[in-house]
Design a protein around this motif. Structure first.
Motif, PDB file in Angstrom:
ATOM      1  N   PHE A 110      37.865  42.028  54.516  1.00 43.51           N
ATOM      2  CA  PHE A 110      39.153  41.655  53.361  1.00 43.51           C
ATOM      3  C   PHE A 110      38.566  40.942  52.131  1.00 43.51           C
ATOM      4  O   PHE A 110      38.744  41.308  50.993  1.00 43.51           O
ATOM      5  CB  PHE A 110      40.235  40.945  53.909  1.00 43.51           C
ATOM      6  N   VAL A 111      37.707  40.024  52.282  1.00 44.43           N
ATOM      7  CA  VAL A 111      37.126  38.798  51.556  1.00 44.43           C
ATOM      8  C   VAL A 111      36.182  39.992  50.679  1.00 44.43           C
ATOM      9  O   VAL A 111      35.996  39.573  49.546  1.00 44.43           O
ATOM     10  CB  VAL A 111      36.553  37.813  52.182  1.00 44.43           C
ATOM     11  N   SER A 112      35.476  40.689  51.334  1.00 45.74           N
ATOM     12  CA  SER A 112      34.342  41.274  50.883  1.00 45.74           C
ATOM     13  C   SER A 112      34.818  42.382  49.989  1.00 45.74           C
ATOM     14  O   SER A 112      34.207  42.530  48.675  1.00 45.74           O
ATOM     15  CB  SER A 112      33.372  42.108  51.965  1.00 45.74           C
ATOM     16  N   ALA A 113      35.984  43.054  50.246  1.00 47.30           N
ATOM     17  CA  ALA A 113      36.531  44.056  49.357  1.00 47.30           C
ATOM     18  C   ALA A 113      36.808  43.471  47.811  1.00 47.30           C
ATOM     19  O   ALA A 113      36.510  43.944  46.908  1.00 47.30           O
ATOM     20  CB  ALA A 113      37.561  44.591  49.895  1.00 47.30           C
ATOM     21  N   PHE A 114      37.310  42.138  47.962  1.00 41.58           N
ATOM     22  CA  PHE A 114      37.786  41.533  46.636  1.00 41.58           C
ATOM     23  C   PHE A 114      36.646  40.979  45.846  1.00 41.58           C
ATOM     24  O   PHE A 114      36.347  40.964  44.656  1.00 41.58           O
ATOM     25  CB  PHE A 114      38.716  40.404  46.905  1.00 41.58           C
ATOM     26  N   ARG A 115      35.630  40.309  46.756  1.00 42.03           N
ATOM     27  CA  ARG A 115      34.426  39.645  46.207  1.00 42.03           C
ATOM     28  C   ARG A 115      33.439  40.863  45.752  1.00 42.03           C
ATOM     29  O   ARG A 115      32.713  40.523  44.583  1.00 42.03           O
ATOM     30  CB  ARG A 115      33.750  38.897  47.193  1.00 42.03           C
ATOM     31  N   SER A 116      33.442  41.883  46.138  1.00 41.90           N
ATOM     32  CA  SER A 116      32.584  42.983  45.707  1.00 41.90           C
ATOM     33  C   SER A 116      32.857  43.394  44.259  1.00 41.90           C
ATOM     34  O   SER A 116      32.303  43.761  43.575  1.00 41.90           O
ATOM     35  CB  SER A 116      32.532  44.167  46.411  1.00 41.90           C
ATOM     36  N   ALA A 117      34.207  43.423  43.860  1.00 43.57           N
ATOM     37  CA  ALA A 117      34.826  43.911  42.724  1.00 43.57           C
ATOM     38  C   ALA A 117      34.699  42.728  41.662  1.00 43.57           C
ATOM     39  O   ALA A 117      34.679  42.818  40.577  1.00 43.57           O
ATOM     40  CB  ALA A 117      35.978  44.254  42.873  1.00 43.57           C
ATOM     41  N   ASN A 118      34.971  41.377  42.261  1.00 44.93           N
ATOM     42  CA  ASN A 118      35.179  40.019  41.318  1.00 44.93           C
ATOM     43  C   ASN A 118      34.471  38.935  42.135  1.00 44.93           C
ATOM     44  O   ASN A 118      35.207  38.287  42.877  1.00 44.93           O
ATOM     45  CB  ASN A 118      36.651  40.094  40.923  1.00 44.93           C
ATOM     46  N   PRO A 119      33.193  38.671  41.784  1.00 49.17           N
ATOM     47  CA  PRO A 119      32.644  37.512  42.566  1.00 49.17           C
ATOM     48  C   PRO A 119      33.475  36.215  42.267  1.00 49.17           C
ATOM     49  O   PRO A 119      33.289  35.453  43.466  1.00 49.17           O
ATOM     50  CB  PRO A 119      31.249  37.712  42.009  1.00 49.17           C
ATOM     51  N   ASP A 120      33.996  36.204  41.327  1.00 48.03           N
ATOM     52  CA  ASP A 120      34.811  34.694  41.026  1.00 48.03           C
ATOM     53  C   ASP A 120      35.988  34.565  41.485  1.00 48.03           C
ATOM     54  O   ASP A 120      36.745  33.559  41.200  1.00 48.03           O
ATOM     55  CB  ASP A 120      34.623  34.698  39.330  1.00 48.03           C
TER      56      ASP A 120
END
Length: 217
Positions: A110-120
């Protein structure tokens, strides 16, 4: 616990944006008019744009399966409330609904999916309440909510928050105060207010620290 609450404010590009996603607690189950802690948090911050996506019965597998294009949208903050259904005992399966190792990996995905698109992106995990076991063992056929199991998944969320640089928010147990649970599992109106107070006390500072929308790419 088949309940869905999906709320989206307009003016997405004109304000900071928040996604609240999870199970029936996010949907507002147990509160009058399904006006639960997530909907109240939105009401407390009218200058921000909220997307609220709660589905009764969801676990981390179900949440990840319905993410769709959420990771590709520009959310400043994602608040995840999940784990109670994952923890429930399923005697017919001889295990928890979602085994703890699978739960841990699901949170990482879950976290990886969002951080891959928006690291911040800022990611927040809401901790788990406890249940009234006199009403939840069983809660329904083949579904047992047991506090010892819930505590393990709550601890996993705390551990993962440190591992993944997310923020964990501890919430009241609710089962230790009269009138806080509507059915042994879900918060009552007062229970949702207690959750709001706990969450808002932590995320208000996150919201205040966000850069103005004009500075976003």
């Amino acid at each position: 616990m088949a309940c869905l609450w999906l709320g989206i404010n307009a003016s997405f590009a004109q304000s900071n944006t928040v996604l609240i996603i999870g199970d029936s607690f996010v949907a507002g189950t147990g509160a009058s008019g399904s006006y639960g802690w997530a909907q109240r948090l939105q009401n407390n911050h009218p200058t921000m744009t909220f997307t609220i996506s709660g589905v009764g019965g969801d676990n981390i597998r179900a949440v990840n399966n319905r993410l769709g294009n959420y990771p590709q949208q520009y959310f400043d903050v994602v608040i995840l409330e999940i784990g109670l259904n994952d923890s429930r005992d399923r005697p017919s399966k001889g295990q928890n609904e979602v085994p703890l190792d699978v739960f841990n990996n699901g949170i990482r995905s879950f976290v990886s999916a969002f951080r891959s698109a928006n690291p911040d992106i800022r990611i927040v995990f809401v901790g788990l309440t406890r249940v009234d076991e006199s009403k939840t063992t069983p809660y329904s056929e083949d579904k047992y909510y047991i506090n010892a199991n819930i505590a393990q998944y709550d601890q996993a969320l705390q551990n993962l928050s440190a591992e993944l640089s997310a923020q964990y928010i501890a919430v009241p147990a609710l089962n230790d105060t009269q009138g806080m649970l509507s059915d042994g599992v879900h918060p009552s109106n007062d229970g949702h207010q207690a959750l709001l107070n706990a969450v808002n006390a932590q995320v208000a500072s996150i919201f205040a620290s966000l850069p103005p929308p004009a500075s976003q790419n």
